[in-house]
Structures are given as C-alpha cells and as structure tokens.
Write a protein that holds these residues in place. Sequence first.
Motif, PDB file in Angstrom:
ATOM      1  N   PHE A  33      18.061  19.475   1.885  1.00  0.00           N
ATOM      2  CA  PHE A  33      17.503  18.347   0.992  1.00  0.00           C
ATOM      3  C   PHE A  33      18.698  17.208   1.417  1.00  0.00           C
ATOM      4  N   ASP A  34      18.114  15.985   2.034  1.00  0.00           N
ATOM      5  CA  ASP A  34      18.974  15.194   2.615  1.00  0.00           C
ATOM      6  C   ASP A  34      18.600  13.598   2.023  1.00  0.00           C
ATOM      7  N   THR A  35      19.622  13.341   1.107  1.00  0.00           N
ATOM      8  CA  THR A  35      19.469  11.849   0.396  1.00  0.00           C
ATOM      9  C   THR A  35      20.091  10.701   1.252  1.00  0.00           C
ATOM     10  N   TYR A  78      20.274  10.833  14.387  1.00  0.00           N
ATOM     11  CA  TYR A  78      21.388  10.800  13.494  1.00  0.00           C
ATOM     12  C   TYR A  78      22.436  10.482  13.952  1.00  0.00           C
ATOM     13  N   GLY A  79      23.525   9.954  13.193  1.00  0.00           N
ATOM     14  CA  GLY A  79      24.749   9.338  13.510  1.00  0.00           C
ATOM     15  C   GLY A  79      25.763  10.426  14.644  1.00  0.00           C
ATOM     16  N   ASP A  80      25.291  11.669  14.236  1.00  0.00           N
ATOM     17  CA  ASP A  80      26.404  12.373  14.824  1.00  0.00           C
ATOM     18  C   ASP A  80      25.785  13.053  16.346  1.00  0.00           C
ATOM     19  N   GLY A  81      24.503  12.228  16.896  1.00  0.00           N
ATOM     20  CA  GLY A  81      23.985  12.330  17.995  1.00  0.00           C
ATOM     21  C   GLY A  81      22.837  13.340  18.039  1.00  0.00           C
ATOM     22  N   ALA A 224      25.306   7.713  -1.008  1.00  0.00           N
ATOM     23  CA  ALA A 224      25.309   8.906  -1.566  1.00  0.00           C
ATOM     24  C   ALA A 224      24.345   9.873  -0.629  1.00  0.00           C
ATOM     25  N   ASP A 225      25.258  10.715   0.185  1.00  0.00           N
ATOM     26  CA  ASP A 225      24.364  11.552   1.151  1.00  0.00           C
ATOM     27  C   ASP A 225      24.420  12.968   1.193  1.00  0.00           C
ATOM     28  N   THR A 226      23.632  13.586   0.634  1.00  0.00           N
ATOM     29  CA  THR A 226      23.660  15.205   0.495  1.00  0.00           C
ATOM     30  C   THR A 226      23.602  15.918   1.970  1.00  0.00           C
ATOM     31  N   GLY A 227      23.098  15.080   2.872  1.00  0.00           N
ATOM     32  CA  GLY A 227      22.945  15.691   4.452  1.00  0.00           C
ATOM     33  C   GLY A 227      24.020  15.424   5.152  1.00  0.00           C
ATOM     34  N   THR A 228      25.166  14.960   4.750  1.00  0.00           N
ATOM     35  CA  THR A 228      26.525  14.738   5.285  1.00  0.00           C
ATOM     36  C   THR A 228      27.343  15.797   4.849  1.00  0.00           C
ATOM     37  N   THR A 229      28.134  16.681   5.390  1.00  0.00           N
ATOM     38  CA  THR A 229      29.185  17.478   4.895  1.00  0.00           C
ATOM     39  C   THR A 229      30.128  16.949   3.998  1.00  0.00           C
TER      40      THR A 229
HETATM   41  C1  1VS Z   1      26.775  13.298  10.161  1.00  0.00           C
HETATM   42  C2  1VS Z   1      25.305  13.099   9.564  1.00  0.00           C
HETATM   43  N1  1VS Z   1      25.332  11.862   9.133  1.00  0.00           N
HETATM   44  C3  1VS Z   1      24.843  10.806   9.889  1.00  0.00           C
HETATM   45  O1  1VS Z   1      24.744  10.648  10.719  1.00  0.00           O
HETATM   46  C4  1VS Z   1      24.753   9.379   9.115  1.00  0.00           C
HETATM   47  C5  1VS Z   1      25.450   8.280   9.460  1.00  0.00           C
HETATM   48  C6  1VS Z   1      26.090   7.856  10.575  1.00  0.00           C
HETATM   49  C7  1VS Z   1      26.142   6.849  11.366  1.00  0.00           C
HETATM   50  C8  1VS Z   1      26.875   6.604  12.127  1.00  0.00           C
HETATM   51  C9  1VS Z   1      27.881   7.453  12.705  1.00  0.00           C
HETATM   52  C10 1VS Z   1      28.208   8.730  11.752  1.00  0.00           C
HETATM   53  C11 1VS Z   1      27.293   8.974  10.752  1.00  0.00           C
HETATM   54  C12 1VS Z   1      24.930   7.234   8.522  1.00  0.00           C
HETATM   55  S1  1VS Z   1      23.942   8.007   7.268  1.00  0.00           S
HETATM   56  C13 1VS Z   1      24.167   9.528   8.030  1.00  0.00           C
HETATM   57  N2  1VS Z   1      23.594  10.541   7.299  1.00  0.00           N
HETATM   58  C14 1VS Z   1      22.494  11.027   7.865  1.00  0.00           C
HETATM   59  O2  1VS Z   1      22.082  11.065   8.627  1.00  0.00           O
HETATM   60  C15 1VS Z   1      22.007  12.223   6.924  1.00  0.00           C
HETATM   61  N3  1VS Z   1      21.098  13.343   7.640  1.00  0.00           N
HETATM   62  C16 1VS Z   1      21.867  13.988   8.285  1.00  0.00           C
HETATM   63  C17 1VS Z   1      21.149  15.061   8.951  1.00  0.00           C
HETATM   64  C18 1VS Z   1      21.895  15.808  10.065  1.00  0.00           C
HETATM   65  C19 1VS Z   1      22.379  15.207  11.210  1.00  0.00           C
HETATM   66  N4  1VS Z   1      23.125  16.317  11.940  1.00  0.00           N
HETATM   67  C20 1VS Z   1      23.063  17.746  10.848  1.00  0.00           C
HETATM   68  C21 1VS Z   1      23.536  18.800  11.266  1.00  0.00           C
HETATM   69  C22 1VS Z   1      23.504  19.636  10.551  1.00  0.00           C
HETATM   70  C23 1VS Z   1      22.875  19.364   9.231  1.00  0.00           C
HETATM   71  C24 1VS Z   1      22.171  18.124   9.187  1.00  0.00           C
HETATM   72  C25 1VS Z   1      22.444  17.201  10.033  1.00  0.00           C
END
Ligand code: 1VS
Length: 339
Positions: A33-35, A78-81, A224-229
């Motif tokens: 679940f990813d806010t 996503y931001g982590d590539g 507020a982001d439940t999808g980021t650790t």
């Molecule tokens: C590291 C994950 N988070 C992000 O990339 C992110 C960023 C973000 C933007 C630029 C640089 C770094 C992060 C902004 S909002 C935001 N939040 C999301 O994107 C929330 N969704 C993450 C889903 C997700 C991405 N990689 C995963 C690996 C395992 C489980 C979940 C994930």
Amino acid sequence: DQGEVSATPQLFDVEYLAPVQIGTPPQTLNLNFDTGSSDLWVFSSETPQQSRGGQKIFEIEKSSSAQRLANNTWAISYGDGSRSSGNVYLDVVSVGGVNVFNQAVESATSVSSSFISDAASSGLLGLAFDKLNTVKPSKQKTFITNALESLELGVFTANLKKSEPGNYNFGFIDETEFTGPLNYVDVDSSDGFWAFQATGYSVEGASGNGTGSPVVPIAHNAIADTGTTLLLLPAGINQAYYRQVKGAKEDPQAGGWTVPCKADLPDLTLHIGSYKAVIPGELILFAPIDTDDIKTAKTCFGGMQSSAGMPFAIYGDVFFKAQFTVFDVENGKLAFAPK
Ligand SMILES: CCNC(=O)c1c(-c2ccccc2)csc1NC(=O)CNCCc1c[nH]c2ccccc12
C-alpha cells in the motif's frame, strides 16, 4: 462501509504488505500500500516467466469479472530507478471487506529487477491522488477514490509497527490505535502527493538535559509516503542528528549515513506546525550492512537519510512506525498522533 487489513513487514521492515482480493472468484494477493503513488499494479498471467521471481500472480483468465480496458496502457517509474508497465483491466477489488467494482487493475507486462527479486510483493496499491495515475489515454482512479462514497468516514489510516504486523483501516478511525488528540495539518495535493509543511526539528539529548535541543527551524516541504522505507530529510537535519552519535559517518560506499549497531540513538522530534512528532532513536537504527545478523553486525544503515536531490522530504515507513496517521481524503487533510 469500513474495513481493516493487516500490514505485515518484510525483512528489516523494508516494506509492508497487505492482502487484497481481486476478481471473481476472489484471488488474494499481498500488495504494498503506497501513499506515494496512484497505480494499482500487479504481477499477472501477462508477466513474462523470466520477469517473475516467485510472486503470486493475478490470473486474469480465471476471473469471470475481468474486462480489458481496450487501447489503454500504463507505465510508471520511481525515483529509485525502478519501473513497471503493462495493460489495464477493470475488475472487482476488495480490501478488508470494502468492495470496489470496476477498479482499474494494472497488469504488468514489464517489471524492473528490484520488483522481480521481491518475491513476497505481488504489486502496489496506490493511495496518493488520482492526478499521479499513469494510465493513458484514460487516467484511472485509485481504490480509495472509488471506495469513498461507500465509506462511513472519508478516511484511511496507517498504523505501522517495527518488526511486527500493523494495520491499515478504511472508513473509520480506531481511537485505540493512538494516544492523545489528533493533530490536523493542511495538505497541498496539487502535485498529487500527500504533501505538507514541516517547520523544523530538535534532537533530544543534544543539550543533555533531556528536554532536547532548541527547535532548529529547517522548514521543509514533505510528503507522507508509506511506499518509501526510510525517513528522508534535508541534509542539515541529518548532519545535526548524526553529529550526536559516536561512530556515525556519512559513507558514500554504504549509500548514506551509517551508525554502530550498538549505538544509543537520540530521539528526533519533527515539528509540524505546533505538533511535535517524536521519532524514538531505536527506529533510526535500520538494517545491518556488514552481516545479515543484527546481533553480531557492527555497522547499521541509518533509518534517516538525506533527501538532497529529491523534490521534497519523504516521511516514509520509519515515520509511520512512530506516528499514527489519518489520511483524510474527504477534507484533504493529514492528522498525526503518538501511539
Ligand atoms: C524510493 C521510493 N520512493 C521514491 O522513488 C519517491 C520519490 C523520489 C524521487 C526522486 C529521488 C528519490 C525518490 C519521490 S516520491 C517517491 N515515492 C514513491 O515513489 C512511492 N512509491 C515507491 C514504490 C517503490 C519503488 N521502488 C520500490 C522497491 C520496493 C518497494 C516499493 C518500491
């Protein structure tokens, strides 16, 4: 209507998975679940074999209620590539007994390596605002938008825990899950995120008198982001905090701040308006990086890292382990309380 689902942490609390029923007869998949995003996407019978890593898949052909949304596709990065993409179906989706008919279920025909290697997660259930949904040409609504009119209260709540199952609730606020009053803050959803303004921070023990350092007004935009650790905050807050920890260092090899696993970490207080969100020091101790055994490991990765290079600070799962959070969709607000 209202519903509750368990949120089970994976190893080192890297993510939290909750059971979701999709299709007829219902197929249960564990989703993240990813806010911080707004696509509900799943590993499916359309995901190539070599792109699967043991995940349970949504078997589209076995759902009598699945209907292809013709000429529509999705693609998210996503931001982590990491990234994924594919086709779109409409089907019935249930979370803790809350049913949504004609929910867009995005079937992955391509997924990147970090998702392939995550065998426990069958996909993501986006809970940010519809504006961020990636389906083209017809943007789709999130589960919470579609569920809204059937919910008792137009809210969902997050109650995550360190190394044990917590829960997400839909349509009600369970007063037993937090202490004291709820502290409401304004949300700016114009970019599609649950974004709010944090006003500063203070570090307990900085002055040694237990009342914590004076508030340092490093105001910052946050989501507020439940999808980021982790808790990703401005570099200045990281420096001021880790300076208090003997043996802490910013190690580019490790990818950020590391601390001795046996360190006694001070609490971090994040000031949001007049609300003081206390993050206990032990939550800022994250995974061991030199061995897989936290008991013998000497060096641990910090649960707070820098948000430098990001469009805003990211209050991720470390934050939700310390703070009960209400996502008030009806009124476009967030509310926090200690637990
Ligand atoms: C590291 C994950 N988070 C992000 O990339 C992110 C960023 C973000 C933007 C630029 C640089 C770094 C992060 C902004 S909002 C935001 N939040 C999301 O994107 C929330 N969704 C993450 C889903 C997700 C991405 N990689 C995963 C690996 C395992 C489980 C979940 C994930």
